[in-house]
Design an enzyme around this catalytic site. Structure first.
Site, PDB file in Angstrom:
ATOM      1  N   TRP A 183       0.867  -1.177   0.000  1.00  0.00           N
ATOM      2  CA  TRP A 183       0.000   0.000   0.000  1.00  0.00           C
ATOM      3  C   TRP A 183       0.905   1.229   0.000  1.00  0.00           C
ATOM      4  O   TRP A 183       1.845   1.303   0.792  1.00  0.00           O
ATOM      5  CB  TRP A 183      -0.916   0.054   1.234  1.00  0.00           C
ATOM      6  CG  TRP A 183      -1.568   1.388   1.346  1.00  0.00           C
ATOM      7  CD1 TRP A 183      -2.552   1.890   0.554  1.00  0.00           C
ATOM      8  CD2 TRP A 183      -1.216   2.448   2.256  1.00  0.00           C
ATOM      9  NE1 TRP A 183      -2.846   3.186   0.914  1.00  0.00           N
ATOM     10  CE2 TRP A 183      -2.044   3.547   1.952  1.00  0.00           C
ATOM     11  CE3 TRP A 183      -0.287   2.565   3.293  1.00  0.00           C
ATOM     12  CZ2 TRP A 183      -1.967   4.765   2.653  1.00  0.00           C
ATOM     13  CZ3 TRP A 183      -0.203   3.775   3.990  1.00  0.00           C
ATOM     14  CH2 TRP A 183      -1.046   4.853   3.673  1.00  0.00           C
ATOM     15  N   GLU A 224      -3.229  -3.012  -2.170  1.00  0.00           N
ATOM     16  CA  GLU A 224      -4.356  -2.371  -1.474  1.00  0.00           C
ATOM     17  C   GLU A 224      -4.641  -1.008  -2.096  1.00  0.00           C
ATOM     18  O   GLU A 224      -3.740  -0.185  -2.239  1.00  0.00           O
ATOM     19  CB  GLU A 224      -3.986  -2.210   0.017  1.00  0.00           C
ATOM     20  CG  GLU A 224      -5.032  -1.494   0.848  1.00  0.00           C
ATOM     21  CD  GLU A 224      -4.626  -1.374   2.323  1.00  0.00           C
ATOM     22  OE1 GLU A 224      -3.449  -1.625   2.653  1.00  0.00           O
ATOM     23  OE2 GLU A 224      -5.496  -1.006   3.135  1.00  0.00           O
ATOM     24  N   LYS A 226      -6.840   2.754  -2.329  1.00  0.00           N
ATOM     25  CA  LYS A 226      -7.344   3.751  -1.383  1.00  0.00           C
ATOM     26  C   LYS A 226      -7.947   4.929  -2.132  1.00  0.00           C
ATOM     27  O   LYS A 226      -7.513   5.257  -3.231  1.00  0.00           O
ATOM     28  CB  LYS A 226      -6.205   4.219  -0.478  1.00  0.00           C
ATOM     29  CG  LYS A 226      -6.689   5.044   0.694  1.00  0.00           C
ATOM     30  CD  LYS A 226      -5.669   5.136   1.802  1.00  0.00           C
ATOM     31  CE  LYS A 226      -6.220   6.012   2.904  1.00  0.00           C
ATOM     32  NZ  LYS A 226      -5.329   6.086   4.040  1.00  0.00           N
ATOM     33  N   ASP A 257      -9.558  -2.737   1.735  1.00  0.00           N
ATOM     34  CA  ASP A 257      -9.668  -2.247   3.112  1.00  0.00           C
ATOM     35  C   ASP A 257     -11.009  -1.533   3.160  1.00  0.00           C
ATOM     36  O   ASP A 257     -11.264  -0.626   2.352  1.00  0.00           O
ATOM     37  CB  ASP A 257      -8.497  -1.292   3.385  1.00  0.00           C
ATOM     38  CG  ASP A 257      -8.524  -0.692   4.779  1.00  0.00           C
ATOM     39  OD1 ASP A 257      -9.585  -0.183   5.191  1.00  0.00           O
ATOM     40  OD2 ASP A 257      -7.474  -0.680   5.444  1.00  0.00           O
ATOM     41  N   HIS A 260     -11.525   2.247   2.794  1.00  0.00           N
ATOM     42  CA  HIS A 260     -10.909   2.936   1.666  1.00  0.00           C
ATOM     43  C   HIS A 260     -11.837   3.220   0.498  1.00  0.00           C
ATOM     44  O   HIS A 260     -11.415   3.282  -0.652  1.00  0.00           O
ATOM     45  CB  HIS A 260      -9.714   2.124   1.163  1.00  0.00           C
ATOM     46  CG  HIS A 260      -8.568   2.144   2.107  1.00  0.00           C
ATOM     47  ND1 HIS A 260      -7.315   1.674   1.790  1.00  0.00           N
ATOM     48  CD2 HIS A 260      -8.473   2.595   3.382  1.00  0.00           C
ATOM     49  CE1 HIS A 260      -6.511   1.815   2.822  1.00  0.00           C
ATOM     50  NE2 HIS A 260      -7.189   2.368   3.809  1.00  0.00           N
ATOM     51  N   HIS A 284      -8.600  -6.016   4.512  1.00  0.00           N
ATOM     52  CA  HIS A 284      -8.215  -5.315   5.732  1.00  0.00           C
ATOM     53  C   HIS A 284      -9.526  -4.926   6.391  1.00  0.00           C
ATOM     54  O   HIS A 284     -10.282  -4.133   5.825  1.00  0.00           O
ATOM     55  CB  HIS A 284      -7.417  -4.046   5.425  1.00  0.00           C
ATOM     56  CG  HIS A 284      -5.946  -4.272   5.394  1.00  0.00           C
ATOM     57  ND1 HIS A 284      -5.049  -3.243   5.219  1.00  0.00           N
ATOM     58  CD2 HIS A 284      -5.208  -5.402   5.554  1.00  0.00           C
ATOM     59  CE1 HIS A 284      -3.826  -3.749   5.242  1.00  0.00           C
ATOM     60  NE2 HIS A 284      -3.893  -5.050   5.436  1.00  0.00           N
ATOM     61  N   ASP A 292     -11.703   7.444   6.732  1.00  0.00           N
ATOM     62  CA  ASP A 292     -10.894   6.244   6.987  1.00  0.00           C
ATOM     63  C   ASP A 292     -10.223   6.371   8.353  1.00  0.00           C
ATOM     64  O   ASP A 292      -9.016   6.475   8.468  1.00  0.00           O
ATOM     65  CB  ASP A 292      -9.848   6.137   5.866  1.00  0.00           C
ATOM     66  CG  ASP A 292      -8.951   4.922   6.025  1.00  0.00           C
ATOM     67  OD1 ASP A 292      -9.428   3.901   6.545  1.00  0.00           O
ATOM     68  OD2 ASP A 292      -7.783   5.002   5.626  1.00  0.00           O
ATOM     69  N   ASP A 294     -10.071   4.365  10.939  1.00  0.00           N
ATOM     70  CA  ASP A 294      -9.466   3.192  11.582  1.00  0.00           C
ATOM     71  C   ASP A 294      -9.882   3.014  13.033  1.00  0.00           C
ATOM     72  O   ASP A 294      -9.058   2.758  13.903  1.00  0.00           O
ATOM     73  CB  ASP A 294      -7.944   3.221  11.421  1.00  0.00           C
ATOM     74  CG  ASP A 294      -7.539   2.890   9.992  1.00  0.00           C
ATOM     75  OD1 ASP A 294      -7.771   1.755   9.574  1.00  0.00           O
ATOM     76  OD2 ASP A 294      -7.018   3.786   9.293  1.00  0.00           O
ATOM     77  N   ASP A 324      -7.013  -4.187  10.493  1.00  0.00           N
ATOM     78  CA  ASP A 324      -6.184  -2.991  10.268  1.00  0.00           C
ATOM     79  C   ASP A 324      -6.893  -1.771  10.839  1.00  0.00           C
ATOM     80  O   ASP A 324      -7.762  -1.196  10.185  1.00  0.00           O
ATOM     81  CB  ASP A 324      -5.926  -2.799   8.758  1.00  0.00           C
ATOM     82  CG  ASP A 324      -5.118  -1.531   8.490  1.00  0.00           C
ATOM     83  OD1 ASP A 324      -4.464  -1.033   9.422  1.00  0.00           O
ATOM     84  OD2 ASP A 324      -5.156  -1.029   7.346  1.00  0.00           O
TER      85      ASP A 324
END
Ligand code: RNT
Ligand code: ZN
Length: 416
Positions: A183, A224, A226, A257, A260, A284, A292, A294, A324
């Site tokens: 990524w 990955e 995004k 992910d 993303h 992810h 994003d 997390d 993640d």
């Protein structure tokens, strides 16, 4: 009633709708999830690289973050005692361990710098996954694999190749294939003048990394995508279309992910689309709140929907799971445990659903009954099966696991 008795009742209730809870428990205990090491220290790593860059951010200052490899490994161990089953640890390249304090630059990292991780994994009989670190480095400021400066771009290509070598080493030593996820944060804050150039350079850089030659049985390279990052709001080179097209044309594994994408897009809907074209895909699992961000994964609708897609499409051996997220505002051990258990609860819920019957209702256009059953199934005694599963895996099913985290905080974390 005892836990065993509660489980017996649950077992019978599920059996009445054609579901074998024993089979579900057994299946569940064999689904490895790759737990990200970076929740333990807010993505700092062991290079003293200072600020976290790349458009990702941790917020919060909860005491007790791991400061050393030993502390991080001790914390991972503690978290694993509260998560049923055997899992993997996902390591980032910035978590190399340098005995003499002499840190190798990113293009010079070697298997020996990760020997302690291998020792850790081997002692526990688990596998390791790996990630090149294309952020938190002075040469990453204006792009990595897309950098218009050829010397800098070559540096990051060398980093990618060094990471493939380390991934091979992980796989050989542990006996488990190693997923290596690429990524890059590369992009622009404001409207670019050239969108194609960086993407062409990214494609060329990836081709050069993959051309180093590696054993595809040992290392699964994933890419990955995004949509944006902080300070990279207008453009990211590794967009969804780029990453998917690259992965499918080069025979590597696409990684999604779920933080993303645009906020109304859902990964649960993308899994089946990718399964049509890819032998394997990777995830992810995270939780975005408005962006994003997390946040720690919860047992929420989207996590459940993603796991349903994997289970009901018989894709447990085709979808590789990793967590993640990074929340620095709460106890980090608890953050790991809550997130991992939420993924597992979602998997278990999916394993305890009458998918054949539900599909049949869809195929016969019995949408009223489908809606009814999808809703009623939610209140089946999932918790009693979960508790039984945890007991069989020698861990705690109910909320009393938190006492262990509290003791650990008092005895270990608060002394850091
Ligand atoms: C960032 C990506 C990436 C990172 C890790 C630390 O938005 O999700 O996977 O979280 O590499
Ligand atoms: Zn990610």
């Amino acid at each position: 009633m005892t836990q065993k008795e509660l489980y017996q009742i649950a077992k019978e209730r599920y059996a009445a709708i054609g579901i074998d809870t024993e089979a579900a428990i057994e299946k569940m205990l064999n689904i490895p999830i790759s737990m990200h090491c970076w929740q333990g220290d807010d993505v700092k790593g062991f290079e003293n690289s200072g600020e976290l860059t790349g458009g990702i951010q941790t917020t919060g200052n909860y005491p007790g973050a791991a400061r050393t490899p030993d502390e991080l490994m001790q914390d991972i161990d503690k978290a694993f005692t509260l998560v049923p089953g055997k899992h993997k640890v996902n390591v980032h390249a910035c978590y190399g361990i340098y005995e003499d304090g002499k840190i190798a630059d990113r293009d010079a990292i070697k298997p020996e710098h990760f020997a302690k991780w291998v020792e850790f994994a081997k002692a526990r009989g688990i596998g390791l996954d790996f990630n090149p670190t294309y952020f938190s480095h002075p040469l990453a400021e204006n792009g990595t694999l897309t950098n218009p400066n050829e010397e800098i771009r070559a540096f990051w290509i060398r980093h990618g190749i060094a990471c493939i070598r380390i991934s091979e080493y992980f796989a050989r030593e542990t006996g488990f294939p190693c997923l290596m996820n690429i990524w890059i944060p590369d992009g622009f804050k404001d409207i670019p003048a050239d969108r194609l150039g960086p993407r062409m350079r990214f494609m060329d850089s990836l081709d050069k990394i993959l051309a180093c030659g590696y054993d595809k049985e040992l290392v699964y390279v994933t890419l990955e995508s995004k949509v944006f990052g902080i300070g990279l709001e207008s453009y990211t080179a590794g967009s969804a279309e780029f990453a998917l097209s690259y992965a499918t044309t080069r025979g590597i594994v696409p990684l999604m992910d779920n933080g993303h994408y645009h906020p109304t897009e859902v990964v649960s809907d993308k899994i089946s689309a990718l399964l049509c074209f890819n032998p394997k895909i990777a995830l992810h699992i995270t939780r975005g709140v408005r962006w994003d961000s997390d946040h720690v994964v919860r047992f929420d609708d989207e996590t459940q929907e993603m796991m349903k897609e994997i289970v009901r499409n018989n894709a447990l051996d085709r979808v590789i799971l990793a967590t993640d997220y990074f929340d620095a505002s709460i106890n980090r051990i608890a953050a790991w445990v809550i997130g991992m258990r939420s993924v597992q609860k979602s998997l278990l819920a999916a394993l305890l659903m009458p998918h054949e019957r539900l599909k049949q209702l869809q195929d016969t256009q019995s949408f009223t009954e489908l809606l009814m059953l999808q809703e009623e199934i939610k209140l089946y005694p999932l918790g009693d099966v979960w508790n039984e599963l945890c007991a069989r895996a020698d861990t705690i099913g109910d909320e009393s696991w938190f006492n262990i985290v509290k003791d650990y905080e008092k005895d270990v974390l608060s002394k850091r």
